[in-house]
Design a protein around this motif. Sequence first.
Motif, PDB file in Angstrom:
ATOM      1  N   CYS A   7      70.379  45.807  37.465  1.00  0.00           N
ATOM      2  CA  CYS A   7      71.624  45.702  38.228  1.00  0.00           C
ATOM      3  C   CYS A   7      72.215  47.078  38.490  1.00  0.00           C
ATOM      4  O   CYS A   7      71.789  48.063  37.892  1.00  0.00           O
ATOM      5  CB  CYS A   7      72.637  44.829  37.488  1.00  0.00           C
ATOM      6  SG  CYS A   7      73.187  45.510  35.900  1.00  0.00           S
ATOM      7  N   ARG A   8      73.218  47.094  39.361  1.00  0.00           N
ATOM      8  CA  ARG A   8      73.999  48.312  39.570  1.00  0.00           C
ATOM      9  C   ARG A   8      74.932  48.488  38.372  1.00  0.00           C
ATOM     10  O   ARG A   8      75.235  47.540  37.661  1.00  0.00           O
ATOM     11  CB  ARG A   8      74.811  48.222  40.866  1.00  0.00           C
ATOM     12  CG  ARG A   8      73.964  48.105  42.120  1.00  0.00           C
ATOM     13  CD  ARG A   8      74.831  48.110  43.381  1.00  0.00           C
ATOM     14  NE  ARG A   8      76.105  47.417  43.236  1.00  0.00           N
ATOM     15  CZ  ARG A   8      76.337  46.165  43.623  1.00  0.00           C
ATOM     16  NH1 ARG A   8      75.384  45.450  44.173  1.00  0.00           N
ATOM     17  NH2 ARG A   8      77.535  45.616  43.449  1.00  0.00           N
ATOM     18  N   TYR A   9      75.433  49.699  38.190  1.00  0.00           N
ATOM     19  CA  TYR A   9      76.320  49.988  37.061  1.00  0.00           C
ATOM     20  C   TYR A   9      77.586  49.128  37.071  1.00  0.00           C
ATOM     21  O   TYR A   9      78.068  48.718  36.025  1.00  0.00           O
ATOM     22  CB  TYR A   9      76.713  51.470  37.045  1.00  0.00           C
ATOM     23  CG  TYR A   9      75.547  52.382  36.770  1.00  0.00           C
ATOM     24  CD1 TYR A   9      74.943  52.406  35.521  1.00  0.00           C
ATOM     25  CD2 TYR A   9      75.053  53.203  37.765  1.00  0.00           C
ATOM     26  CE1 TYR A   9      73.860  53.235  35.265  1.00  0.00           C
ATOM     27  CE2 TYR A   9      73.973  54.041  37.511  1.00  0.00           C
ATOM     28  CZ  TYR A   9      73.380  54.057  36.266  1.00  0.00           C
ATOM     29  OH  TYR A   9      72.311  54.865  36.026  1.00  0.00           O
ATOM     30  N   TYR A 103      68.361  54.693  33.047  1.00  0.00           N
ATOM     31  CA  TYR A 103      69.486  54.884  33.957  1.00  0.00           C
ATOM     32  C   TYR A 103      68.988  55.668  35.164  1.00  0.00           C
ATOM     33  O   TYR A 103      68.277  56.655  35.011  1.00  0.00           O
ATOM     34  CB  TYR A 103      70.605  55.666  33.265  1.00  0.00           C
ATOM     35  CG  TYR A 103      71.196  54.963  32.073  1.00  0.00           C
ATOM     36  CD1 TYR A 103      72.414  54.311  32.172  1.00  0.00           C
ATOM     37  CD2 TYR A 103      70.552  54.953  30.840  1.00  0.00           C
ATOM     38  CE1 TYR A 103      72.978  53.665  31.076  1.00  0.00           C
ATOM     39  CE2 TYR A 103      71.102  54.312  29.746  1.00  0.00           C
ATOM     40  CZ  TYR A 103      72.313  53.670  29.878  1.00  0.00           C
ATOM     41  OH  TYR A 103      72.846  53.025  28.789  1.00  0.00           O
ATOM     42  N   GLU A 106      70.363  54.393  41.274  1.00  0.00           N
ATOM     43  CA  GLU A 106      70.498  53.043  41.821  1.00  0.00           C
ATOM     44  C   GLU A 106      71.136  52.079  40.838  1.00  0.00           C
ATOM     45  O   GLU A 106      71.720  51.068  41.230  1.00  0.00           O
ATOM     46  CB  GLU A 106      69.130  52.468  42.227  1.00  0.00           C
ATOM     47  CG  GLU A 106      68.384  53.262  43.257  1.00  0.00           C
ATOM     48  CD  GLU A 106      67.565  54.381  42.643  1.00  0.00           C
ATOM     49  OE1 GLU A 106      66.998  54.193  41.547  1.00  0.00           O
ATOM     50  OE2 GLU A 106      67.514  55.468  43.238  1.00  0.00           O
ATOM     51  N   GLY A 107      70.966  52.331  39.538  1.00  0.00           N
ATOM     52  CA  GLY A 107      71.476  51.421  38.532  1.00  0.00           C
ATOM     53  C   GLY A 107      70.612  51.411  37.286  1.00  0.00           C
ATOM     54  O   GLY A 107      70.007  52.415  36.931  1.00  0.00           O
TER      55      GLY A 107
END
Length: 114
Positions: A7-9, A103, A106-107
Amino acid sequence: MQKYFLCRYDELAEGQSKGFSLGDVPEGIDNVFAVMKGGDIYAYKNVCPHQGIGLDWQENQFLDPDGALIQCASHGALFEIETGECIAGPCTGEALTPLPVEYSPEGLYVLMAD
């Protein structure tokens, strides 16, 4: 190692857990979950060491009511977020299978053995 996007942060907040289906991965292990605690992300295979079943009954519900421990919804086993070690329940002394987290701009990604 294979890298799988989670997922994204901004899709995983402090004190939250979230499950992910990775699709077709080696050995049929396609479900993982991640927890953010203290700004760090911890990821595990979504398999309880006691019965080999998923930990969640409801989507993205992997934590106890206080958000302090990972909890198996089937039999109430409790696991440390940082280590995956079972500290209470029928699998005390066993542990969840951790997955390295990467990390990137992009996420978040998890790394799994080929």
